[in-house]
Design an enzyme around this catalytic site. Structure first.
Site: not given
Ligand code: 13P
Ligand code: G3H
Ligand code: ZN
Length: 332
Positions: A237, A115, A191, A235, A93, A147, A56
């Site tokens: 997880s 994005d 997320h 998102g 990301d 996206e 990210s």
């Molecule tokens: P989670 O927060 O569900 O792990 O999603 C991560 C994500 O989409 C990173 O781009």
């Molecule tokens: O979508 C977001 C990812 O989980 C990355 O998170 O921006 O805290 O590194 P972060």
């Molecule tokens: Zn994401």
């Protein structure tokens, strides 16, 4: 300028084509430090899975762009040293500007996400097209993820209260006008560790929150509009209850945690969804392991003694996902 090929990386093109025809999804795991990267590579080599290493913009600031570039090069060599050459992608990301995407491409990323999902449609198209034109014009083709639709929760600096599903009527125009190589969509994932409000869920006999199903109808409609086109789920997880309980047992507070059930991700992976993003589960696994060490060994202060167990737990989790959820094991 460093091309990703010099680092031994690949873009997503062939991986996605194989994932769509093979009915599985490529794992996209976020990383910020060495232990996370070690765990990802160990798990993916052990399960013979291709992998997308996600960074990210926050991770890039945290870890340093030169270190990250060389960590990705090191990851390729580490996989070979472990005994199996797996395809590895280095992906930005949630890129939020053209400049960030270009800078990542210049420093060896093989894939970027731009994005523009929070922008009006025409502005999202214009920004995504600008990134695609740049990425696709490089000597070594860099793939781009766009996206459409908004996920609830926090995406780096962008946060939204509510999710807005992707409108299937918009996807063809978006893809044809931008030239994007894949499309992230919103079908109810979000997320972080609280993917739904308790009021959106039911509870089982143990009081565990049970979330509503994802909008598979919207996904099916998008697949009809874009046959064979790579779809991405952010998102994703699962927020395993065992980790939440372990964190809370050892002093943490993670109330109202709820993720996407594994059966739903398994179903998504068999469709045109060919990239599944996971970050929060890794955070939970590491935090649970670290809290356990500190609670059981309060005298411990060698970082290897708590980061090591955290890394081992993360590896176990990702091997499980590759084998049992995404179906990417054995596909490298
Ligand atoms: P989670 O927060 O569900 O792990 O999603 C991560 C994500 O989409 C990173 O781009
Ligand atoms: O979508 C977001 C990812 O989980 C990355 O998170 O921006 O805290 O590194 P972060
Ligand atoms: Zn994401």
């Amino acid at each position: 300028m460093t091309s990703y090929k010099e680092l031994g990386l690949v873009n997503t093109k062939e991986l996605f084509a194989k994932a769509i025809t093979g009915g599985f999804a490529i794992p996209a795991y976020n990383f910020n430090n060495m232990e996370q990267l070690q765990a990802i590579i160990q798990a993916c080599v052990e399960t013979k899975s291709p992998v997308i290493l996600q960074v990210s913009s926050g991770a890039r600031k945290y870890a340093n762009k030169n270190l990250l570039k060389n960590m990705a090069r090191g990851a390729v060599e580490y996989a070979e040293e472990l005994g199996y050459k797996i395809p590895i992608v280095l992906h930005l990301d949630h890129g939020d500007t053209y400049e960030l995407c270009a800078d990542c491409i210049e420093s060896g990323f093989s894939s970027v996400m731009i994005d523009g999902s929070h922008l009006p449609f025409a502005e999202n198209v214009a920004l995504t097209k600008k990134v695609c034109d740049y990425a696709h014009g490089k000597k070594d083709y860099v793939t781009v993820e766009g996206e459409l639709g908004v996920l609830a929760g926090v995406e780096d600096d962008v946060s939204a209260e509510e999710s807005h599903y992707t409108k299937p009527a918009e996807v063809q125009e978006f893809v044809s006008k931008t030239g994007a190589d894949s499309l992230a969509i919103s079908i109810g994932t979000s997320h972080g560790r609280q993917k739904f409000k308790p009021s959106q869920c039911t509870r089982n006999a143990d009081g565990v929150l049970i979330p509503p199903p994802l909008a598979f109808g919207v996904l099916a409609e998008i697949e009809r509009k874009l046959p064979g086109f790579p779809i991405v789920l952010h998102g994703s997880s699962s927020v395993p209850i065992e980790y939440v309980r372990q964190v809370e047992k050892f002093g943490g507070k993670l109330s109202d945690s709820v993720g996407i059930p594994e059966e739903q991700l398994r179903k998504a992976a068999k469709s045109a969804v060919c990239k599944i993003n996971i970050d929060s589960d890794g955070r939970l696994a590491m935090t649970a392991a670290i809290r356990k060490v500190f609670a059981e060994h309060p005298e411990e202060f060698d970082p290897r003694k708590y980061l090591g167990p955290a890394r081992d737990e993360l590896k176990k989790l990702y091997a499980h996902k590759n084998k049992e959820v995404l179906g990417s094991a054995g596909q490298a």
